[in-house]
Design an enzyme around this catalytic site. Sequence first.
Site, PDB file in Angstrom:
ATOM      1  N   ASP A   8      28.538  36.091  34.863  1.00 30.90           N
ATOM      2  CA  ASP A   8      29.562  35.445  35.624  1.00 30.90           C
ATOM      3  C   ASP A   8      30.683  34.447  34.613  1.00 30.90           C
ATOM      4  O   ASP A   8      31.120  33.756  34.259  1.00 30.90           O
ATOM      5  CB  ASP A   8      29.156  34.265  36.630  1.00 30.90           C
ATOM      6  CG  ASP A   8      29.841  33.785  37.671  1.00 30.90           C
ATOM      7  OD1 ASP A   8      30.982  34.419  38.332  1.00 30.90           O
ATOM      8  OD2 ASP A   8      28.862  32.502  38.146  1.00 30.90           O
ATOM      9  N   ASP A 106      32.834  39.333  40.155  1.00 28.70           N
ATOM     10  CA  ASP A 106      32.972  38.611  38.777  1.00 28.70           C
ATOM     11  C   ASP A 106      31.975  38.206  38.134  1.00 28.70           C
ATOM     12  O   ASP A 106      31.707  37.444  37.567  1.00 28.70           O
ATOM     13  CB  ASP A 106      34.212  37.444  38.521  1.00 28.70           C
ATOM     14  CG  ASP A 106      33.173  36.059  39.471  1.00 28.70           C
ATOM     15  OD1 ASP A 106      32.707  36.573  40.285  1.00 28.70           O
ATOM     16  OD2 ASP A 106      33.361  34.683  38.913  1.00 28.70           O
ATOM     17  N   GLU A 107      30.407  38.827  39.450  1.00 28.46           N
ATOM     18  CA  GLU A 107      29.434  38.674  39.226  1.00 28.46           C
ATOM     19  C   GLU A 107      28.757  39.808  39.126  1.00 28.46           C
ATOM     20  O   GLU A 107      28.574  40.645  39.652  1.00 28.46           O
ATOM     21  CB  GLU A 107      29.003  37.895  40.183  1.00 28.46           C
ATOM     22  CG  GLU A 107      28.285  36.558  38.973  1.00 28.46           C
ATOM     23  CD  GLU A 107      27.245  35.915  40.722  1.00 28.46           C
ATOM     24  OE1 GLU A 107      26.779  35.704  41.227  1.00 28.46           O
ATOM     25  OE2 GLU A 107      28.684  36.176  42.000  1.00 28.46           O
TER      26      GLU A 107
HETATM   27 MG   LIG Z   1      32.922  33.682  38.318  1.00 28.72          MG
END
Ligand SMILES: [Mg+2]
Length: 364
Positions: A8, A106-107
């Site tokens: 993340d 974003d993961e």
């Molecule tokens: Mg994040």
Amino acid sequence: VRWIVHVDMDAYYVSCEIRGRPELAEAAVIVGPNPAEGASRGVVLSASYPARAKGVRSALPVALAAARCPEAIWIAPDFPKYERTAQEIRGLLRARADRVVPLSIDEAAMELERPDPGSVAAWAREVQAEIREKLRLPASFGASPYAIVAKVATDRAKPAGVRVVPAEETAEFLSPLPVDALPGIGPKTSERLGAISVHTVGDLAGAELSLLRPILGRGAASWRTLARGKPGPEFADLPPDAGPVQRSVDRTLARDTDDPEELFPILETMAEELAREVEAGGHRYQAVVVRLRWSDFSQLQRGRKLPAPAAGAALLRREAVKLAGALLERERAGGGRRVRRLSLAVGELTPRTAGQRPLDAFGG
Ligand SMILES: [Mg+2]
């Protein structure tokens, strides 16, 4: 041993904005609509760690954020930039791992075969360093044989950390955490658990099922088994990968329901949001997948491949409602379970090129 490694990015939108601006590295930076420029109703999308220290969080109303952190530097969001950067991150991850499943912009989660926790941590640190050097972005990593524990480990590793939790240390790792550290236990559920004196995951491990059931429903036993450090199959696996590139949005409902009149408007809002995100990334989608997670934590999905790449929200709304309707109908004929979580994903994304008319332009 098969490990699931979860990554993340830290304060992702902010990090994308400040990576070319070292003078902002230690500043309170907020990405979101600036209330000083008349935006009074929006929410914070991302806050730097110095801004977080002043009580600013993502999803906080911007007016409140400005009051808590008057010195903040506000930056308007640039979604195409974040999407381009996300592609770079995924490209880098794909060069390093066999299977990469994007979970959000974003993961991502990856599968990795390694004999021991030390070699998993070494691998994660290498990838972390590569992301830092090549993309100048901070990321945190978590690893476990169980998908849900890997995600919790990443949260605990933030910022810029690596946390590996071997199977036999799962209970020890989870036990002291507050119950809402578990993905899927939101503020409302954690408040209701607090009312029966279940504050930590350790409390959850020791609680009576008869007390947990009214709050956690049919999933109560699964949650308790997880809390005891033995996640069942429902917590072990990565979600299915809908294709090389996909985007999705998820909503855990405030309460479980099987009422289409409650579910469809939520799904339509999700479709709007997802269509905007895909558009901002300069893409079209050709596959639509709806996934329902039921009150007993099992899940069912249905998807459709469109005859041509599409763009826009109207078509996505229609397709999402059609797919969800079919799933609900099938359930009504059999199990009669209620929905706990809705996911909508689009896949087979392709770059938008000039001159192509989106499928949406032909339908109402
Ligand atoms: Mg994040």
